[in-house]
Design a protein around this motif. Sequence first.
Motif, mmCIF file in Angstrom:
data_model
loop_
_atom_site.group_PDB
_atom_site.id
_atom_site.type_symbol
_atom_site.label_atom_id
_atom_site.label_comp_id
_atom_site.label_asym_id
_atom_site.label_seq_id
_atom_site.Cartn_x
_atom_site.Cartn_y
_atom_site.Cartn_z
ATOM 1 N N LEU A 25 16.157 16.949 53.721
ATOM 2 C CA LEU A 25 16.429 15.659 53.093
ATOM 3 C C LEU A 25 17.298 15.818 51.854
ATOM 4 O O LEU A 25 18.262 15.067 51.646
ATOM 5 C CB LEU A 25 15.107 14.971 52.716
ATOM 6 C CG LEU A 25 14.376 14.199 53.803
ATOM 7 C CD1 LEU A 25 13.038 13.697 53.282
ATOM 8 C CD2 LEU A 25 15.220 13.033 54.297
ATOM 9 N N GLN A 26 16.970 16.802 51.039
ATOM 10 C CA GLN A 26 17.741 17.022 49.816
ATOM 11 C C GLN A 26 19.167 17.435 50.153
ATOM 12 O O GLN A 26 20.131 16.913 49.566
ATOM 13 C CB GLN A 26 17.072 18.102 48.964
ATOM 14 C CG GLN A 26 17.796 18.362 47.653
ATOM 15 C CD GLN A 26 17.060 19.346 46.760
ATOM 16 O OE1 GLN A 26 15.841 19.419 46.780
ATOM 17 N NE2 GLN A 26 17.806 20.110 45.980
ATOM 18 N N PHE A 82 18.107 10.247 34.563
ATOM 19 C CA PHE A 82 16.871 9.517 34.851
ATOM 20 C C PHE A 82 16.455 9.726 36.307
ATOM 21 O O PHE A 82 15.263 9.884 36.608
ATOM 22 C CB PHE A 82 17.066 8.021 34.571
ATOM 23 C CG PHE A 82 15.856 7.179 34.900
ATOM 24 C CD1 PHE A 82 14.749 7.178 34.081
ATOM 25 C CD2 PHE A 82 15.847 6.394 36.050
ATOM 26 C CE1 PHE A 82 13.629 6.410 34.394
ATOM 27 C CE2 PHE A 82 14.744 5.616 36.367
ATOM 28 C CZ PHE A 82 13.637 5.630 35.536
ATOM 29 N N LEU A 83 17.432 9.740 37.213
ATOM 30 C CA LEU A 83 17.132 10.028 38.619
ATOM 31 C C LEU A 83 16.547 11.429 38.766
ATOM 32 O O LEU A 83 15.605 11.644 39.543
ATOM 33 C CB LEU A 83 18.393 9.898 39.466
ATOM 34 C CG LEU A 83 18.960 8.493 39.673
ATOM 35 C CD1 LEU A 83 20.258 8.564 40.476
ATOM 36 C CD2 LEU A 83 17.953 7.596 40.383
ATOM 37 N N LEU A 84 17.103 12.389 38.017
ATOM 38 C CA LEU A 84 16.602 13.756 38.059
ATOM 39 C C LEU A 84 15.147 13.819 37.587
ATOM 40 O O LEU A 84 14.298 14.451 38.234
ATOM 41 C CB LEU A 84 17.483 14.649 37.187
ATOM 42 C CG LEU A 84 17.039 16.111 37.045
ATOM 43 C CD1 LEU A 84 17.223 16.857 38.359
ATOM 44 C CD2 LEU A 84 17.828 16.806 35.935
ATOM 45 N N GLN A 122 21.709 15.860 42.048
ATOM 46 C CA GLN A 122 22.426 17.123 42.197
ATOM 47 C C GLN A 122 23.864 16.900 42.647
ATOM 48 O O GLN A 122 24.767 17.674 42.293
ATOM 49 C CB GLN A 122 21.690 18.009 43.207
ATOM 50 C CG GLN A 122 22.147 19.449 43.211
ATOM 51 C CD GLN A 122 21.195 20.341 43.977
ATOM 52 O OE1 GLN A 122 20.323 19.864 44.697
ATOM 53 N NE2 GLN A 122 21.341 21.646 43.831
ATOM 54 N N ALA A 123 24.100 15.840 43.395
ATOM 55 C CA ALA A 123 25.453 15.548 43.871
ATOM 56 C C ALA A 123 26.361 15.032 42.766
ATOM 57 O O ALA A 123 27.585 15.159 42.858
ATOM 58 C CB ALA A 123 25.382 14.513 44.999
ATOM 59 N N ILE A 172 15.110 12.931 48.027
ATOM 60 C CA ILE A 172 16.303 12.077 48.089
ATOM 61 C C ILE A 172 16.882 11.869 46.691
ATOM 62 O O ILE A 172 18.092 11.995 46.480
ATOM 63 C CB ILE A 172 15.962 10.732 48.748
ATOM 64 C CG1 ILE A 172 15.570 10.953 50.219
ATOM 65 C CG2 ILE A 172 17.136 9.765 48.650
ATOM 66 C CD1 ILE A 172 15.062 9.716 50.911
ATOM 67 N N LEU A 173 16.020 11.554 45.732
ATOM 68 C CA LEU A 173 16.490 11.340 44.363
ATOM 69 C C LEU A 173 17.073 12.625 43.768
ATOM 70 O O LEU A 173 18.079 12.593 43.059
ATOM 71 C CB LEU A 173 15.348 10.827 43.487
ATOM 72 C CG LEU A 173 14.788 9.446 43.844
ATOM 73 C CD1 LEU A 173 13.633 9.083 42.919
ATOM 74 C CD2 LEU A 173 15.875 8.391 43.776
#
Length: 276
Positions: A135-136, A167-169, A198-199, A192-193
């Motif tokens: 998923l990641q 914040f997502l991290l 990371q992207a 997913i987050l």
Amino acid sequence: MGIIDALPEKDRSQGISLYSLFSYIPGIIGPLLALGIWQGGMDYFTVVMVAIALFTGLVGYSAKMEREKSKSDTNNTEQRVGMSKSFSQLVTNPDLFRCSVIMLVASIVFGAITTFIPLYAMQLESGNAGIYLMLQAGTVVFARFALRKKIPSNGKWHSPFIMLTMFLLATAAQCVSFSTTGGALFFYVGAILMGIAQAIIYPTLTTYLTFVLPKINRNVLLGLFIAMADLGVSLGGVIMGPIADFTSYSFMFKICAILGLLTIIFAFNRQKVVVG
């Protein structure tokens, strides 16, 4: 460095984003591949390593990249800057310092996740490390292609954009931490987050630095920034491992979330806030 020299400024962020995608994929797919080799038998290890080496050699030998000549290019004598002076700019250059700290913290979280997820998933009733890593990895690939044009490529510091990414991290790490109580749903939402964060983080900071760093030693300073990213991935296992031993994996991931939240504050820069 070749991408920076070869691409026009408006396409620089997209080029760096796609390049860093392929530099990150081995770090994401590697644990998944290793897990499969471990479960399927170590006889496949040599075959996989030889295949990777041959493929890399063939591609590297055939790859070519032409550099666009710049009017502002300096001669070799002017580009020779002392290494000690370059190291000092990690602290004295505010842009490099800010980006390096953010990248270091983010890489620590990435390193901890990649290193300990296979062990942590064994403690969950319904969590699977292979599914998490897939998923990641899938999210990283999708986000890099879908969001590559959204990454700023104008040399300005976009505080809201970077703060949202951090914040997502932090949320991703907290979801992983909470999954021992909340279940597999939080575990996979965290994947997913984490993939989205990371992207975005690496190409955003790298692109920004290519604009604001002095050209006379830009490559050296970018090398130091990249070294900070690699250092963070290593520290994710070295530092977070003992913390997990003395406490728990869940608590260790919670510390990762706290580090992400602290970086949100660090990413704010009132003088350089750009919206959009």
